[in-house]
Scaffold this motif. Sequence first.
Motif, mmCIF file in Angstrom:
data_model
loop_
_atom_site.group_PDB
_atom_site.id
_atom_site.type_symbol
_atom_site.label_atom_id
_atom_site.label_comp_id
_atom_site.label_asym_id
_atom_site.label_seq_id
_atom_site.Cartn_x
_atom_site.Cartn_y
_atom_site.Cartn_z
ATOM 1 N N VAL A 173 3.072 -19.696 3.770
ATOM 2 C CA VAL A 173 2.382 -18.813 4.712
ATOM 3 C C VAL A 173 2.418 -17.368 4.215
ATOM 4 O O VAL A 173 1.390 -16.673 4.193
ATOM 5 C CB VAL A 173 3.019 -18.924 6.107
ATOM 6 N N PHE A 174 3.594 -16.928 3.780
ATOM 7 C CA PHE A 174 3.692 -15.552 3.299
ATOM 8 C C PHE A 174 2.870 -15.353 2.035
ATOM 9 O O PHE A 174 2.256 -14.304 1.833
ATOM 10 C CB PHE A 174 5.146 -15.182 3.052
ATOM 11 N N LEU A 175 2.863 -16.393 1.196
ATOM 12 C CA LEU A 175 2.083 -16.314 -0.042
ATOM 13 C C LEU A 175 0.599 -16.131 0.259
ATOM 14 O O LEU A 175 -0.082 -15.302 -0.352
ATOM 15 C CB LEU A 175 2.338 -17.608 -0.811
ATOM 16 N N GLU A 176 0.118 -16.889 1.253
ATOM 17 C CA GLU A 176 -1.286 -16.755 1.615
ATOM 18 C C GLU A 176 -1.572 -15.386 2.230
ATOM 19 O O GLU A 176 -2.625 -14.798 2.003
ATOM 20 C CB GLU A 176 -1.667 -17.840 2.621
ATOM 21 N N MET A 177 -0.597 -14.886 2.989
ATOM 22 C CA MET A 177 -0.770 -13.572 3.608
ATOM 23 C C MET A 177 -0.955 -12.506 2.532
ATOM 24 O O MET A 177 -1.896 -11.701 2.578
ATOM 25 C CB MET A 177 0.488 -13.279 4.404
ATOM 26 N N ALA A 178 -0.080 -12.526 1.537
ATOM 27 C CA ALA A 178 -0.200 -11.561 0.450
ATOM 28 C C ALA A 178 -1.498 -11.777 -0.307
ATOM 29 O O ALA A 178 -2.195 -10.818 -0.660
ATOM 30 C CB ALA A 178 0.987 -11.695 -0.497
ATOM 31 N N GLY B 59 8.222 -11.436 2.297
ATOM 32 C CA GLY B 59 8.460 -12.707 2.959
ATOM 33 C C GLY B 59 8.676 -13.824 1.960
ATOM 34 O O GLY B 59 9.587 -14.632 2.113
ATOM 35 N N VAL B 60 7.826 -13.858 0.916
ATOM 36 C CA VAL B 60 7.993 -14.887 -0.112
ATOM 37 C C VAL B 60 9.395 -14.809 -0.700
ATOM 38 O O VAL B 60 10.039 -15.826 -0.966
ATOM 39 C CB VAL B 60 6.930 -14.709 -1.217
ATOM 40 N N ILE B 61 9.896 -13.586 -0.849
ATOM 41 C CA ILE B 61 11.168 -13.442 -1.545
ATOM 42 C C ILE B 61 12.356 -13.793 -0.661
ATOM 43 O O ILE B 61 13.312 -14.392 -1.129
ATOM 44 C CB ILE B 61 11.255 -12.029 -2.128
#
Lengths: 112, 499, 151
Positions: free
Chosen positions: B136-141, B124-126
């Motif tokens: 949001v994706f960064l926090e998820m990872a 997602g980050v990418i």
Amino acid sequence: MGVYILCLVLFSVGLYCMLRKRNIIKIIIGLIIAEYAVNLFIVLLGYRMEGRAPIYAANQEILNMVDPLPQALVLTSIVIGLAITALVVGIAMRIYERYGTFDITRINKLKG
Amino acid sequence: MKENLIPIFVILPLAGAFLISLLGKRIRGFSDIFSNIIAFLLLALSVYSVFVVNSVGVMVYKVGMWSPPIGISLVLDSLSSFMLVTINLIAFLIMAYAANYMEGYTAKWKFYVLFLLMLTGMEGVIITGDMFNLFVFLEMASVASYALVAYGTEAEELEASFKYLIMSSLGSLFILLGIAFIYGYTSTLNMADIANVLLQKGPGNIVLFVSVLFIMGFGLKAALVPFHAWLPDAHPAAPAPVSAMLSGVLIKALGVYALVRIFYSVIGSSPGILFVLMFLGAISMVVGVFLAIGQWDMKRLLAYHSISQIGYIFLGIGLGTPLGILGGLFHLFNHSVFKSLLFLNAGAVEYSTGTRDLREMGGLKERMPVTAGTSLIASMSIAGIPPFNGFWSKLIIILAAVQAGHPIYAAFAVIASILTLASFAKVQKYAFFGKLNKKFKDIKEVPVFMRGSMILLAAICIISGILVIPALSRFFLGPATDVLVNGTDYAKTVFGAIR
Amino acid sequence: MNKEPKGMTLIVKTAARLTAGVILMYGIYIISHGHVSPGGGFAGGVIITLAFVLVILAFGKEFSMRKVSASIASSFESFGAIMFLAIALAGFLGGYFFLNFFINKGVPFTLFSAGIIPLCNIAISLKVGAGLFAVFAVLVMLKFTNGKDKG
């Protein structure tokens, strides 16, 4: 301007609590305070003088509405914060189980 | 409708994670097979995406049919597909390795759930083209990785996870604060739109402040040197596949990629920012390797080397010249391959002998030939011995540094490379060569999937040097470099690609 | 007293018995009107969880956990997530991920309107409610043992 500075003060309180306290629970509380300071800052960014809540309702003409996007962002960020808090509290309980203490100066099995 | 490819990268691992959490504990063996299938599909799709991007160009996906400045958009350009290939290649091989390695842990399906969630976050980050979506994706990872570090729930793992969680959450807070400031300044969250508005408004003090916040936040995620304290604890504490994933790709996806994307494509690279990146990179390079050389814990030594190699990547990308960026990206790919291989080797040694201390090992070459052989290849790769991939990328970075007029940084890079060689000579001598320890007379080589993924990674180490040959670099590395060289043309490209 | 009393006093138990249902219903109201008034899946899910938490607090965890366990909650959570993803995937019917694919979106400000948003709210409330309850249950039930199982 004053409210933004108060946000900064709140953030600093959280940061001080995270960096200076030795009790794990106090560190977690510091993390939460810092997080909420950032959330508060984002909500304040969207504020408009004399603005009203961004709720669209029937039979009503809304002239002056605060920016709804930061509120959506803050809701998301609160949910993320909830997940992190739940995880860190679980980890803290496990740490207490293993070490028998909440004092980080006595939790030092790792070298660095 | 080739754009429909883009959201699949997020949908597939997310659906896999929740299906496994629903069915994994009920059906035996489901989680192993299913997650490996998903990882393989992702790898195939990401290789396919390279070809698609080369033929079609940049693709933008409008989520829910909302056009970009308003809705969330997903963007797939050459840099994204380069990162996707890197991540999914490593993730697939590590997943195969984990099928055997994680046997010793209870509730293996929980591992797969968290692993797939982490994968979702990284992809997602990418592929995202939206600033807050990136957060949001960064926090998820990150949340998935905190849980994975604490997976074994031993005392050391919990302590490492707690430290990692606190430091990394602080980094996330800085990133969120930066996003808040940038939203206040530009009143938009779409990355391409932010770039447009910043070009019109010109650089202000706010932009400088936001840059500092982002360097602190993403620097914490990437473990650049002043912010590196969590990495040597967190990465060794996790189970070996997780260490390989964290060190191999997580710090690159969340740290390097996000930082580079924001500074090159969105904010625009100024000489000051480039100087900071270069300087932090050079410091990380030297400090990391000096700290590594005295370690006796095998995984801890590898973790310190991650800091050092991240320094190389930042030095290369921070040079700002096309050659430097090419070297940095190539080293990013190479480091993902050989560092995950080294962590998998350390995991294999721990699996068979039960120890990570180099002083207790010795002569393992006789009992574990595959592990010893692949580890030798990886060590030579990371130290920069000629035929292997690490040599080429380091050579390009050093040449680029000299060419750009920074001979001192080039000298630092050479010194760090020599010290890397010394410390891996130590690993090889103590762990695999020498006399076999009596204790380890009856140990066996690791099971088949672990061997297979280590051999494949070693093969990639040997052959991926050819990626830099112009005929191949045109497809894979070259376009990714062009994205960064073109800088804030990103905005024009993205808005041009909306149909 | 011939046996160990479980939970709190009779007053609390009676009050909890009376209010838990009302709280649950209020949560459902918040969820179902999420698209026409403030609130929605997250807030409603939290309120529903609170009804369960109230029962646990009043009657003691041994009694309550026989009815609802953390693993059931975890299954519901996964189910909510998959439902949300399925709604998002159904947008592909119209060609786009997360597309609000209903042609007839209904009259604004009535209960049946806004296309997929009420459905999303229901999925989110399942996810949030069950997830929060699972977190609470795990933290409550955490026994200090030396097992290797993750909490």
